[in-house]
Design a protein around this motif. Structure first.
Motif, short mmCIF file in Angstrom:
data_model
loop_
_atom_site.label_atom_id
_atom_site.label_comp_id
_atom_site.label_asym_id
_atom_site.label_seq_id
_atom_site.Cartn_x
_atom_site.Cartn_y
_atom_site.Cartn_z
N LEU A 145 51.53 81.94 57.20
CA LEU A 145 49.93 81.48 57.24
C LEU A 145 49.80 81.07 55.79
CD1 LEU A 145 48.36 84.49 59.08
CD2 LEU A 145 48.18 81.92 59.64
N THR A 146 50.39 81.44 54.66
CA THR A 146 50.43 81.11 53.38
C THR A 146 51.02 79.57 53.38
OG1 THR A 146 50.82 83.29 52.48
CG2 THR A 146 51.33 81.26 50.98
N SER A 147 51.88 79.26 54.07
CA SER A 147 52.46 77.77 54.26
C SER A 147 51.43 76.96 54.74
CB SER A 147 53.68 77.85 55.01
OG SER A 147 54.08 76.42 55.19
N ALA A 148 50.68 77.55 55.91
CA ALA A 148 49.79 76.86 56.55
C ALA A 148 48.54 76.31 55.67
CB ALA A 148 49.32 77.66 57.71
N ALA A 149 48.28 77.10 54.55
CA ALA A 149 47.17 76.86 53.57
C ALA A 149 47.28 75.64 53.00
CB ALA A 149 46.82 78.05 52.72
N LYS A 150 48.58 74.87 52.88
CA LYS A 150 48.90 73.90 52.08
C LYS A 150 48.52 72.63 52.82
CE LYS A 150 52.36 76.52 49.67
NZ LYS A 150 53.76 76.98 49.47
N GLY A 151 48.86 72.83 54.37
CA GLY A 151 48.70 71.81 55.28
C GLY A 151 47.48 71.39 55.88
N PHE A 152 46.32 72.14 55.61
CA PHE A 152 45.11 71.72 56.50
C PHE A 152 44.13 71.28 55.36
CE2 PHE A 152 47.14 74.40 59.19
CZ PHE A 152 46.86 74.10 60.30
N ALA A 153 43.15 70.41 55.78
CA ALA A 153 42.22 69.95 54.97
C ALA A 153 41.05 70.96 54.74
CB ALA A 153 41.68 68.70 55.88
N LYS A 154 41.02 71.89 55.22
CA LYS A 154 39.93 72.85 55.12
C LYS A 154 40.56 74.28 55.25
CE LYS A 154 36.27 69.46 57.14
NZ LYS A 154 35.41 69.67 58.01
N ALA A 155 40.10 75.20 54.36
CA ALA A 155 40.70 76.62 54.66
C ALA A 155 39.80 77.27 55.93
CB ALA A 155 40.62 77.36 53.34
N ALA A 156 38.56 76.82 55.81
CA ALA A 156 37.68 77.43 56.93
C ALA A 156 38.00 77.08 58.31
CB ALA A 156 36.23 77.19 56.52
N VAL A 157 38.19 77.92 59.25
CA VAL A 157 38.72 77.48 60.50
C VAL A 157 37.40 78.15 61.42
CG1 VAL A 157 40.07 77.89 62.35
CG2 VAL A 157 41.11 77.52 59.94
N PRO A 158 36.59 77.36 62.00
CA PRO A 158 35.53 77.98 62.85
C PRO A 158 36.30 78.28 64.18
CG PRO A 158 34.96 75.98 62.09
CD PRO A 158 36.29 76.00 61.62
N PHE A 159 35.76 79.40 64.90
CA PHE A 159 36.50 80.05 66.28
C PHE A 159 35.26 80.46 67.06
CE2 PHE A 159 36.05 83.74 63.53
CZ PHE A 159 35.65 84.70 64.38
N ASP A 160 35.89 80.67 68.33
CA ASP A 160 35.05 81.11 69.33
C ASP A 160 35.99 82.22 69.99
OD1 ASP A 160 32.31 79.90 70.28
OD2 ASP A 160 33.78 78.40 69.34
N ALA A 161 35.77 83.60 70.00
CA ALA A 161 36.50 84.69 70.60
C ALA A 161 35.68 85.48 71.69
CB ALA A 161 36.83 85.41 69.32
N TYR A 162 36.72 85.62 72.61
CA TYR A 162 36.38 86.53 73.94
C TYR A 162 36.99 87.66 73.89
CZ TYR A 162 34.16 81.72 74.63
OH TYR A 162 33.70 80.56 74.29
N LEU A 163 36.28 88.76 73.98
CA LEU A 163 36.99 90.14 74.19
C LEU A 163 36.42 90.84 75.19
CD1 LEU A 163 37.17 89.19 71.12
CD2 LEU A 163 37.67 91.67 70.42
N ASP A 164 37.43 91.58 75.94
CA ASP A 164 36.89 92.51 77.17
C ASP A 164 36.48 93.76 76.74
OD1 ASP A 164 39.25 93.98 76.61
OD2 ASP A 164 40.53 93.13 78.28
N ASP A 165 36.15 94.69 77.75
CA ASP A 165 35.64 95.97 77.38
C ASP A 165 36.54 96.78 76.66
OD1 ASP A 165 33.36 95.22 78.43
OD2 ASP A 165 33.82 96.14 80.58
N ALA A 166 37.97 96.33 76.68
CA ALA A 166 38.76 97.23 75.96
C ALA A 166 39.08 96.70 74.50
CB ALA A 166 40.12 97.48 76.87
N GLY A 167 38.42 95.69 74.21
CA GLY A 167 38.55 94.96 73.03
C GLY A 167 39.93 93.99 72.97
#
Length: 278
Positions: free
Chosen positions: A206-228
């Motif tokens: 992930l430290t390496s990944a920070a060098k290859g992306f145009a933006k550090a911010a990564v929007p996400f959508d996460a779906y969790l069940d009743d057990a988390g």
């Protein structure tokens, strides 16, 4: 393009499985039970629930996985799909990855077998000049994207590790995902902070990944069940390739928790050491 593995300059290899596809181109879920802590629905606790996703997956042990990676560059959109399983305890997975059809009418791409491990990506049937019985090994920490997009698949556990940096998290709604009740959360992760806050095994990539992306911010959508447990997650990356920004949407579906997943890494004698073409 010809790439050579085992070099940081060889991170251009990223163009082979993902950006190279863009260049040539111009949910399952089960109702199974399992462990994990119930999601905390108290006001203001949404971020805490999402940030725990990686820990809950580790407790779940394993699951099947379906993936898709959509890329857009220069008006062209392509999708790479994968199916397989992941062992969260060993931090290893095996997927069959299918590349999109070549719009030029060239022969259809053979499915790629990918083995995911904490420090490397192994691929079979990928790259011109590689014998059919050989594997290509890529050091994840030597890739400018940390292998978040290189193989056309985002490692499921690394995808959850990114969520440890979740901010601006909002609860969207409860909904049905292939027969399982899930809670949909939306927010923003940060690749730079993930390199510091993720579990030790994921920090280097992930430290390496920070060098290859145009933006550090990564929007996400996460779906969790009743057990988390994380049932579905979609990240939207802005990846830089050859001076161009490629918008990448990576989606992972997890289901059949607890089902055994066997991953055996190839012996050193089966690793191809020569030049690799697209």
């Amino acid at each position: 393009m010809v790439a050579r593995q085992h070099r940081r300059g060889g991170a251009a290899f990223a163009a082979m499985a993902v950006a190279g596809v863009v260049a040539t181109a111009g949910g399952c879920a089960g109702g199974d039970g399992g462990g994990g802590a119930p999601a905390d629905e108290r006001p203001g606790r949404e971020a805490d629930v999402v940030r725990k996703a990686a820990d809950v997956l580790l407790a779940a042990g394993s699951s099947k996985a379906s993936t898709s990676m959509e890329m857009a560059a220069g008006g062209t959109r392509v999708t790479i799909r994968g199916e397989g399983g992941y062992d969260f305890g060993r931090r290893m997975g095996k997927l069959r990855v299918v590349l999109p059809e070549d719009p030029s009418g060239a022969d259809e791409h053979r499915p790629i077998t990918e083995l995911l491990s904490p420090d490397a990506l192994y691929m079979k049937n990928r790259g011109a000049g590689v014998p059919d019985d050989k594997w290509v090994r890529i050091d994840s920490t030597a890739l400018d994207d940390g292998n978040l997009v290189t193989g056309g698949v985002t490692d499921p556990l690394t995808a959850a590790e990114l969520l440890r940096t979740a901010t601006d998290v909002t609860f969207v709604a409860e909904q049905d995902l292939a027969g399982t009740r899930v809670r949909h959360y939306r927010g923003v992760a940060d690749i730079v902070r993930a390199g510091r806050q993720a579990s030790p095994y994921a920090r280097a990539a992930l430290t390496s990944a920070a060098k290859g992306f145009a933006k550090a911010a990564v929007p996400f959508d996460a779906y969790l069940d009743d057990a988390g447990r994380l049932r579905k997650v979609r990240h939207r990356f802005s990846y830089v390739n050859q001076g161009r920004t490629v918008e990448v949407a990576s989606t992972t579906l997890l289901y059949a928790f607890g089902e055994p997943v066997t991953v055996t890494l190839p012996p050193s004698g089966d690793i191809y050491e020569g030049e690799i073409g697209t």
